[in-house]
Motif scaffolding. Structure first.
Motif, short mmCIF file in Angstrom:
data_model
loop_
_atom_site.label_atom_id
_atom_site.label_comp_id
_atom_site.label_asym_id
_atom_site.label_seq_id
_atom_site.Cartn_x
_atom_site.Cartn_y
_atom_site.Cartn_z
N VAL A 440 14.07 -3.71 -5.53
CA VAL A 440 15.26 -2.89 -5.76
C VAL A 440 15.42 -1.89 -4.62
N GLY A 441 14.30 -1.34 -4.15
CA GLY A 441 14.37 -0.36 -3.06
C GLY A 441 13.47 -0.75 -1.90
N ALA A 442 13.92 -0.50 -0.68
CA ALA A 442 13.22 -0.97 0.51
C ALA A 442 11.82 -0.36 0.69
N LEU A 443 11.63 0.81 0.13
CA LEU A 443 10.33 1.46 0.26
C LEU A 443 9.20 0.60 -0.31
N GLN A 444 9.55 -0.22 -1.28
CA GLN A 444 8.54 -1.07 -1.91
C GLN A 444 7.87 -2.01 -0.91
N PHE A 445 8.60 -2.45 0.12
CA PHE A 445 7.99 -3.36 1.09
C PHE A 445 6.82 -2.70 1.80
N ASP A 446 7.01 -1.43 2.13
CA ASP A 446 5.93 -0.69 2.79
C ASP A 446 4.75 -0.52 1.84
N VAL A 447 5.08 -0.21 0.59
CA VAL A 447 4.01 -0.01 -0.40
C VAL A 447 3.21 -1.31 -0.55
N ILE A 448 3.91 -2.44 -0.64
CA ILE A 448 3.24 -3.73 -0.83
C ILE A 448 2.32 -4.04 0.36
N GLN A 449 2.88 -3.87 1.56
CA GLN A 449 2.10 -4.17 2.76
C GLN A 449 0.83 -3.31 2.82
N TYR A 450 1.02 -2.05 2.53
CA TYR A 450 -0.09 -1.11 2.57
C TYR A 450 -1.15 -1.44 1.52
N ARG A 451 -0.67 -1.72 0.33
CA ARG A 451 -1.63 -1.99 -0.74
C ARG A 451 -2.33 -3.33 -0.56
N LEU A 452 -1.63 -4.33 -0.04
CA LEU A 452 -2.28 -5.63 0.20
C LEU A 452 -3.41 -5.44 1.19
N GLU A 453 -3.16 -4.64 2.19
CA GLU A 453 -4.18 -4.42 3.21
C GLU A 453 -5.36 -3.63 2.65
N HIS A 454 -5.06 -2.53 1.94
CA HIS A 454 -6.13 -1.65 1.50
C HIS A 454 -6.85 -2.10 0.25
N GLU A 455 -6.16 -2.79 -0.64
CA GLU A 455 -6.81 -3.18 -1.89
C GLU A 455 -7.31 -4.61 -1.86
N TYR A 456 -6.68 -5.46 -1.03
CA TYR A 456 -7.05 -6.88 -1.05
C TYR A 456 -7.54 -7.38 0.31
N GLY A 457 -7.47 -6.53 1.32
CA GLY A 457 -7.91 -6.93 2.64
C GLY A 457 -7.04 -8.04 3.23
N ALA A 458 -5.80 -8.12 2.82
CA ALA A 458 -4.92 -9.20 3.28
C ALA A 458 -3.80 -8.64 4.15
N THR A 459 -3.30 -9.48 5.03
CA THR A 459 -2.23 -9.03 5.91
C THR A 459 -0.96 -9.82 5.60
N VAL A 460 0.08 -9.10 5.27
CA VAL A 460 1.33 -9.79 5.02
C VAL A 460 2.29 -9.48 6.16
N LYS A 461 3.01 -10.51 6.57
CA LYS A 461 4.03 -10.30 7.60
C LYS A 461 5.40 -10.56 6.98
N TYR A 462 6.33 -9.71 7.33
CA TYR A 462 7.68 -9.88 6.79
C TYR A 462 8.62 -10.39 7.86
N GLU A 463 9.59 -11.16 7.42
CA GLU A 463 10.69 -11.49 8.30
C GLU A 463 11.98 -11.29 7.54
N PRO A 464 12.99 -10.81 8.23
CA PRO A 464 14.25 -10.62 7.52
C PRO A 464 14.79 -11.95 7.03
N ILE A 465 15.45 -11.95 5.92
CA ILE A 465 16.06 -13.18 5.43
C ILE A 465 17.46 -12.82 4.93
N ASN A 466 18.37 -13.72 5.22
CA ASN A 466 19.75 -13.41 4.92
C ASN A 466 20.06 -13.71 3.45
N LEU A 467 19.82 -12.74 2.62
CA LEU A 467 20.08 -12.92 1.19
C LEU A 467 20.82 -11.73 0.64
N HIS A 468 21.74 -12.01 -0.24
CA HIS A 468 22.54 -10.95 -0.83
C HIS A 468 22.03 -10.62 -2.23
N LYS A 469 21.74 -11.64 -2.99
CA LYS A 469 21.28 -11.44 -4.37
C LYS A 469 20.50 -12.63 -4.87
#
Ligand code: G4P
Length: 528
Positions: A440-469
């Protein structure tokens, strides 16, 4: 009357809804002061994420810690047990707030006198309206210059679509703020600006505003103004009736200043008199009444543990019926197996306590090592599925990739668990198996990336995708659905539960799809 009946009847479970900065935290704190749950002002830290710190992850982590402690704040007042459920004000966490609103029985809306009804409040109140949740309005910061009281009532009626009636009325505002007249109890409450620690307010019984003493107390001009305004209120606004508030045909309005602890006691005293007891909850199978013999409840929020060495989480369970007991076997309906809980936790402001029993209306925190998802139901054996805990159609999307091939298991597990917590939603596009996270809000992407790294030791990479809904789709017949899937193959996907989703890349394609497939229904929430 059994103990259970008595205990349930005294529960009042509510949430405070406000646009950020309107004064939700301050009001919560004053309510806790009255309830004796905290001793000094300042004990409840603000759990808002300030705009300037949205990219500061230490701040996010710190806030997460605070928000566990403030998820539920319980206290006793006037023989009632009051449970305040915290609702994040930040718009990027709106989904969390929507879900919390499924667990309350009523809501207090805080509005800043200078700003009036703001956008975030409009959206949240809309959810309350849909759910028929009774609403009380508190207009805050009367010690500051702001909009006229009558104009604010108009805004509440027009923007929030809540017919309202004032139960208190301000005498002046800003520097000329003298106090409020409590219409509900016909008392005059005089304002003392430095009353931060909650000393009793100066209240004067005053059932006849024509009494010349009013002129002495507030000055002639203010007295005259109050008389004519109260007369107008009596003519224009309906007399308050509790039944109408309970079925949401009327919302009472109060005026005050939370930071000065003014008007808060009026609000609380009225709240304990009028606010609803635990209300029935709809399950798919039937309506569940609070005072049934058997326990039932649902998970409306999941919070990851702050300590990365322990992967366990806290699932917040709203009890819908009966009595929940520690160390008792309950059915986890989705998993079809029995579970018991050794350390169910209740929250008294910043203090956590293990509880032996809790009643309908209460919220308990259950330590969970990954068994729960939002919306899960616990019962004594009956297969119940509570309704109304939807996922919302997200508006922000990123395609996700694994950034570290050696850690693909960790990544999958991390994403799976974060999605169960309700942080975001995962979709898979059928044509290319693209994994897409929607928030719902863009801040969540940062939270997810941060938590995946710190809690699961995993690295997620994002790419923009053309989606409206991403919208859930249904149809009356399987053939229609099949035909739709064929024609729109490029845009078809599934959510994590395997439900069919239409991934629209623009408002235009969505409109085309709607026009060309009139038999297909597109849903904004997962609750179809
Ligand atoms: P929120 O949780 O809804 O986001 O709002 P919060 O209670 O944090 O209040 C936002 C700001 O408004 C705070 O000031 C708070 O002190 C102030 N405030 C709350 N109630 C009143 C009131 O009745 N009158 C006035 N004049 N101000 C009020 P801040 O400067 O952001 O933070 P702080 O440093 O004062 O804590």
């Amino acid at each position: 009357m059994t103990n259970q009946t008595k205990e349930i009847a005294r529960r009042r479970t509510f949430g405070i809804v406000a646009h950020p900065d309107a004064g939700k935290t301050t009001l919560t704190e004053k309510l806790l002061l009255f309830g004796g749950a905290i001793q000094v002002a300042g004990a409840v830290k603000s759990n808002k994420i300030k705009k300037s710190t949205t990219s500061d992850f230490m701040e996010i982590e710190r806030q997460r810690g605070i928000s566990v402690a403030t998820s539920v704040m319980a206290f006793d007042y006037a023989e009632k047990k009051i449970n305040i459920l915290d609702t994040p004000g930040h718009k990027d966490f709106a989904e969390d707030t929507y879900r919390t609103l499924t667990a309350v029985d009523s809501v207090i809306v805080v509005i800043d006198v200078a700003k009036g009804v703001e956008e975030q409040t409009e959206k949240l109140v809309e959810v309350c309206r849909m759910r028929k949740t009774p609403v009380i309005v508190f207009i805050n910061k009367m010690d500051r210059p702001g909009k006229e009281a009558f104009d604010l009532l108009d805004e509440v009626e027009q923007k929030l679509k809540l017919p309202c009636t004032p139960l208190s009325w301000p005498i002046g505002m800003g520097e000329r703020f003298k106090g409020v007249y409590n219409i509900f109890e016909q008392r005059l409450v005089l304002f003392r600006p430095d009353n931060k620690q909650g000393r009793p307010e100066e209240t004067i019984e005053f059932d006849d505003l024509a009494d010349p003493e009013l002129d002495q107390l507030v000055g002639e001009d203010a007295a005259e103004e109050l008389r004519s305004e109260v007369e107008m209120i009596n003519e224009v606004y309906p007399t308050f009736k509790r039944e109408e508030y309970l079925d949401q045909t009327i919302s009472p309005v109060f005026f005050g200043s939370a930071v000065n602890n003014f008007g808060v006691k009026e609000l609380l005293d009225c709240f304990v008199q009028i606010a609803p007891e635990p209300r029935p909850r709809n399950a798919e199978e039937r309506d569940v009444l609070p005072n049934e013999d058997k326990f039932s409840g649902f998970v409306f929020k999941i919070h990851a543990n702050m300590d990365p060495r322990h992967r366990d989480r806290i699932a917040f369970l709203r009890i819908c019926s009966g009595t929940f007991e520690r160390n008792t076997n309950y059915l986890h309906v989705r998993q079809g197996r029995k579970m018991k809980f050794a350390n169910p936790t209740s929250f008294m402001a910043a203090r956590k306590e293990v509880v032996d029993e809790a009643f309908a209306g209460d919220v308990v925190g259950l330590y969970d090592s990954g068994n729960f998802k939002i919306g899960d139901t616990l019962t004594e054996g009956e297969e119940l599925h509570f309704k109304g805990i939807p996922s919302f159609s997200p508006e922000q999307f990123r395609r996700v990739y694994n950034g570290d091939p050696l850690k693909s298991k960790q990544l999958a597990k991390g994403i799976d668990q974060l999605m169960d917590e309700g942080v975001a939603q995962l979709f898979t596009r059928d044509v290319d198996n693209a994994q897409i996270i929607g928030c719902v809000g863009a801040l969540q992407f940062d939270v997810i990336q941060y938590r995946l790294e710190h809690e699961y030791g995993a690295t997620v990479k994002y790419e923009p995708i053309n989606l409206h809904k991403a919208l859930w789709v249904t149809a009356n017949s399987n053939e229609e659905l099949q035909a739709f899937k064929e024609r729109r193959r490029q845009h078809i996907g599934h959510d994590k539960e395997g439900r069919l989703v239409y991934l629209a890349d623009s408002a235009w394609t969505l409109q085309m799809a709607r026009d060309n497939h009139p038999d297909i229904r597109f849903h904004e929430t997962s609750e179809l």
